[in-house]
Write a protein that holds these residues in place. Structure first.
Motif, short mmCIF file in Angstrom:
data_model
loop_
_atom_site.label_atom_id
_atom_site.label_comp_id
_atom_site.label_asym_id
_atom_site.label_seq_id
_atom_site.Cartn_x
_atom_site.Cartn_y
_atom_site.Cartn_z
N VAL A 296 28.75 -25.13 21.67
CA VAL A 296 27.85 -24.04 21.32
C VAL A 296 26.41 -24.52 21.48
O VAL A 296 26.03 -25.59 20.97
CB VAL A 296 28.07 -23.57 19.86
CG1 VAL A 296 27.13 -22.42 19.52
CG2 VAL A 296 29.52 -23.15 19.66
N ASN A 297 25.61 -23.73 22.18
CA ASN A 297 24.18 -24.04 22.31
C ASN A 297 23.47 -23.76 21.00
O ASN A 297 23.72 -22.73 20.35
CB ASN A 297 23.55 -23.20 23.41
CG ASN A 297 23.93 -23.68 24.79
OD1 ASN A 297 23.31 -24.58 25.34
ND2 ASN A 297 24.98 -23.09 25.35
N ILE A 298 22.57 -24.66 20.63
CA ILE A 298 21.78 -24.46 19.43
C ILE A 298 20.31 -24.60 19.81
O ILE A 298 19.92 -25.56 20.49
CB ILE A 298 22.18 -25.43 18.30
CG1 ILE A 298 21.50 -25.06 16.99
CG2 ILE A 298 21.93 -26.88 18.68
CD1 ILE A 298 22.14 -25.69 15.77
N LEU A 328 27.79 -29.46 19.66
CA LEU A 328 26.51 -28.76 19.67
C LEU A 328 25.71 -29.20 20.88
O LEU A 328 25.50 -30.40 21.10
CB LEU A 328 25.74 -29.03 18.38
CG LEU A 328 26.36 -28.50 17.10
CD1 LEU A 328 25.48 -28.85 15.90
CD2 LEU A 328 26.57 -26.99 17.17
N GLU A 329 25.23 -28.24 21.65
CA GLU A 329 24.45 -28.52 22.86
C GLU A 329 22.97 -28.27 22.58
O GLU A 329 22.59 -27.18 22.14
CB GLU A 329 24.93 -27.66 24.03
CG GLU A 329 26.38 -27.91 24.41
CD GLU A 329 26.79 -27.18 25.67
OE1 GLU A 329 25.91 -26.54 26.30
OE2 GLU A 329 27.97 -27.25 26.05
N ILE A 330 22.15 -29.28 22.85
CA ILE A 330 20.71 -29.17 22.67
C ILE A 330 20.03 -29.51 23.98
O ILE A 330 20.62 -30.14 24.86
CB ILE A 330 20.20 -30.10 21.55
CG1 ILE A 330 20.48 -31.56 21.90
CG2 ILE A 330 20.83 -29.74 20.21
CD1 ILE A 330 19.92 -32.56 20.90
N THR A 331 18.78 -29.09 24.14
CA THR A 331 18.03 -29.41 25.35
C THR A 331 17.40 -30.79 25.20
O THR A 331 17.09 -31.23 24.09
CB THR A 331 16.94 -28.38 25.62
OG1 THR A 331 16.04 -28.33 24.49
CG2 THR A 331 17.55 -26.99 25.81
N LEU A 354 27.63 -34.34 19.89
CA LEU A 354 26.32 -33.89 20.33
C LEU A 354 26.20 -34.00 21.84
O LEU A 354 26.51 -35.05 22.42
CB LEU A 354 25.23 -34.70 19.65
CG LEU A 354 25.24 -34.65 18.12
CD1 LEU A 354 24.23 -35.62 17.54
CD2 LEU A 354 24.97 -33.23 17.62
N CYS A 355 25.72 -32.92 22.46
CA CYS A 355 25.60 -32.86 23.92
C CYS A 355 24.16 -32.55 24.30
O CYS A 355 23.48 -31.76 23.63
CB CYS A 355 26.50 -31.77 24.50
SG CYS A 355 28.19 -31.75 23.87
N LEU A 377 26.57 -35.87 28.14
CA LEU A 377 25.51 -35.29 28.96
C LEU A 377 26.12 -34.18 29.82
O LEU A 377 27.16 -34.38 30.45
CB LEU A 377 24.88 -36.33 29.90
CG LEU A 377 24.14 -37.51 29.28
CD1 LEU A 377 23.52 -38.35 30.40
CD2 LEU A 377 23.09 -37.04 28.31
N LYS A 378 25.47 -33.03 29.83
CA LYS A 378 25.88 -31.96 30.73
C LYS A 378 24.86 -31.91 31.86
O LYS A 378 23.72 -31.50 31.67
CB LYS A 378 25.95 -30.62 29.99
CG LYS A 378 26.98 -30.59 28.87
CD LYS A 378 27.25 -29.18 28.37
CE LYS A 378 28.09 -28.40 29.35
NZ LYS A 378 28.49 -27.08 28.83
N ILE A 379 25.29 -32.37 33.04
CA ILE A 379 24.40 -32.44 34.18
C ILE A 379 24.11 -31.03 34.68
O ILE A 379 25.03 -30.24 34.91
CB ILE A 379 25.01 -33.29 35.31
CG1 ILE A 379 25.36 -34.69 34.79
CG2 ILE A 379 24.06 -33.38 36.49
CD1 ILE A 379 24.19 -35.50 34.36
N ASP A 380 22.84 -30.72 34.86
CA ASP A 380 22.45 -29.38 35.27
C ASP A 380 23.09 -28.99 36.60
O ASP A 380 23.22 -29.81 37.51
CB ASP A 380 20.93 -29.29 35.38
CG ASP A 380 20.46 -27.89 35.69
OD1 ASP A 380 20.59 -27.02 34.81
OD2 ASP A 380 19.99 -27.65 36.83
N ARG A 381 23.44 -27.73 36.72
CA ARG A 381 24.15 -27.24 37.90
C ARG A 381 23.34 -27.40 39.17
O ARG A 381 23.91 -27.44 40.27
CB ARG A 381 24.53 -25.78 37.70
CG ARG A 381 23.34 -24.81 37.59
CD ARG A 381 23.80 -23.41 37.28
NE ARG A 381 24.42 -23.34 35.96
CZ ARG A 381 25.71 -23.13 35.78
NH1 ARG A 381 26.52 -22.99 36.82
NH2 ARG A 381 26.21 -23.07 34.57
N SER A 382 22.02 -27.50 39.07
CA SER A 382 21.20 -27.63 40.27
C SER A 382 21.52 -28.93 41.02
O SER A 382 21.45 -28.98 42.25
CB SER A 382 19.72 -27.58 39.91
OG SER A 382 19.37 -28.65 39.05
N PHE A 383 21.87 -29.99 40.30
CA PHE A 383 22.21 -31.25 40.94
C PHE A 383 23.56 -31.15 41.63
O PHE A 383 23.75 -31.67 42.73
CB PHE A 383 22.23 -32.39 39.92
CG PHE A 383 20.86 -32.73 39.40
CD1 PHE A 383 20.01 -33.55 40.12
CD2 PHE A 383 20.43 -32.23 38.18
CE1 PHE A 383 18.75 -33.86 39.64
CE2 PHE A 383 19.18 -32.54 37.69
CZ PHE A 383 18.33 -33.36 38.42
#
Length: 490
Positions: A296-298, A328-331, A354-355, A377-383
């Protein structure tokens, strides 16, 4: 940096500096808003006397300055502004020619106003904005802290001769808002269409408030798959808005408004509560999948709430979900806040995972990771998307996966859409994948049907094919198609 106003101008009046005791010793010579407005009215009057006289107003919003000042103290904030003033002075003096006067004012706590006089055209305002943004690409060194600061800028010019000062400032403010919402360059020039969009945004805000009350929000769930075992590992909860007139709206269409109006706080708590309840129900309904997790994004605003820990404890207690099942996903920009590590440690004590979401798009980088209790770590889709077309993206992604593994941090690759991407990620020992190759986001009913089919091995021999590049849908009931890689039944 002094406001350069020619002393021989007959319309000049004494100016007042911004009054704030924090800045008395630092001597930042910025005007206050009233003096700036007075100077702007003088310039508008001059433009009516001299045909072709052009000027521009820039509103500069310092992103995250309030958070930095709150977490590090007003003295650090004051020193940061002083250091920014030096860069701003250089940006102005190195961009505009010597015939142009400029005036700078402290417009609000985290905004400055810049008036450029006697310019050739508005493109000179754009050049100044570009130079200001470029000057912030390196961090500031303040009291042994490396502080990153960024800016968004709105620009308005006198493209007609009947402007009032208030109208020009409103135009610059609208342009600043658009820069914050959608600009990749850090600045936006005002256009009349922005006013129309502003009205639409206000309507959207009112509709969202009603939508939350009327329970029009919906959760969709996208599978996260283990690339090591080919088994389902969990889901990410993604919010949608079932608008009564516009249909199903994606987050990009309403989350920015929710963040700006702070509606993201009640919206975020609803998402967390609904996702935890749903995952607990699925764990009871499908005993084979008791180990599934929900991500879940927080938001940063939620993290700043004083009752954050208590709120999360209450939601977990009410839902019955084990804390180990929650991610929990944070930026990554949140890692720059000085109070973040204490907060994350409290969450880790509860065994919540924690992600870092969209890793690689922010400022933190790997140098910050050893200082924080990060699990994933969730690698951004752009990569991932750039792997096929850009060898640099491929090398960067491979490097990120390797370093994360060296730190003992698991990696989720977002936006997996092709078999080639999947194969490379498996070769690099990326632990998890998420994207349309496996499945598009599904509503709760479709997700439950999929879990039901998977639990009984409906697709033969206890395995189920997954993924469809074009739509993410193969079997109409489950929303999943066939590919060589399979999610295995436990």
């Amino acid at each position: 940096m002094f406001a350069r106003i020619n002393n021989d101008q007959p319309d000049q009046q004494p100016v007042e500096r911004f009054q704030d005791s924090t800045f008395n010793d630092l001597l930042i010579p910025w005007l206050n808003p009233d003096s700036f407005r007075r100077r702007l009215r003088q310039v508008i009057q001059r433009s009516k006397w001299y045909k072709g006289y052009r000027f521009a107003v820039l509103l500069v919003g310092l992103e995250r300055f309030k958070v930095i000042q709150f977490s590090m103290g007003r003295q650090v904030g004051a020193k940061l502004l002083k250091a920014f003033d030096s860069r701003l002075t250089y940006a102005l003096n190195s961009t505009i020619n010597y015939t142009i006067n400029y005036t700078v004012a402290r417009w609000s706590e985290d905004e400055l106003a810049v008036l450029l006089e006697d310019i050739n055209d508005v493109s000179e305002g754009s050049l100044v904005a570009e130079q200001i943004c470029a000057s912030l690409r390196t961090p500031f060194s303040i009291d042994d802290h490396q502080i990153f600061l960024s800016a968004n800028i709105g620009i308005a010019s006198n493209d007609r001769d009947d402007y009032q000062a208030s109208a020009l400032l409103d135009n610059a403010s609208l342009a600043l808002y658009r820069a914050k919402m959608e600009s990749n360059t850090g600045y936006q020039l005002f256009t009349p269409a922005m006013r129309t969009r502003s009205v639409e945004r206000l309507q959207l805000e009112d509709s969202l408030r009603l939508g939350i009350k009327r329970q029009e929000l919906r959760l969709y769930y996208q599978p996260i798959v283990s690339l090591e075992t080919h088994k389902l590992a969990g889901f990410e909860a993604l919010v949608r808005w079932e608008h009564p007139e516009r249909g199903l709206l994606l987050p990009a269409e309403f989350i920015p408004v929710a963040e700006e109006t702070k509606l993201i706080v009640p919206l975020g708590w609803w998402v967390l509560q609904e996702a935890c309840q749903q995952m607990w129900q699925w764990q009871q309904q499908f005993p084979h999948y008791r180990d599934l997790t929900i991500s879940v994004n927080i938001s940063s605003l939620q993290l700043s709430q004083p009752d954050l820990i208590g709120k999360i404890d209450t939601i977990l207690w009410d839902s019955g979900l084990d804390a180990q099942s929650l991610k929990l996903e944070i930026t990554e920009s949140i890692l720059l806040e000085t109070t973040t590590v204490v907060l994350l440690e409290k969450l880790k004590q509860r065994q919540i995972q924690l992600c870092i979401d969209d890793f690689g798009t922010g400022y933190s980088g790997f140098s910050y990771l050893p200082n924080f209790p990060i699990d994933i770590l969730k690698i951004d889709r752009s990569f991932v998307k750039g792997m096929s077309d850009n060898h640099k993206h491929e090398k960067i992604l491979r490097w990120m996966v390797k370093l994360a593994n060296d730190f003992g941090i698991h990696v989720v690759a977002e936006g997996v859409e092709t078999e080639k991407q999947l194969g490379q990620l498996c070769d690099w020992r990326c632990q998890y994948g998420q994207g349309y190759w496996f499945s598009k986001p599904l509503n709760a009913q479709a997700t439950e049907a999929w879990l039901e089919a998977l639990s009984v091995g409906r697709w033969g021999d206890g395995e189920m094919g997954i993924g469809n590049r074009e739509s993410g849908i193969g079997n109409r009931e489950s929303g999943i198609g066939n590919r060589e890689l399979r999610i295995k039944e436990d």
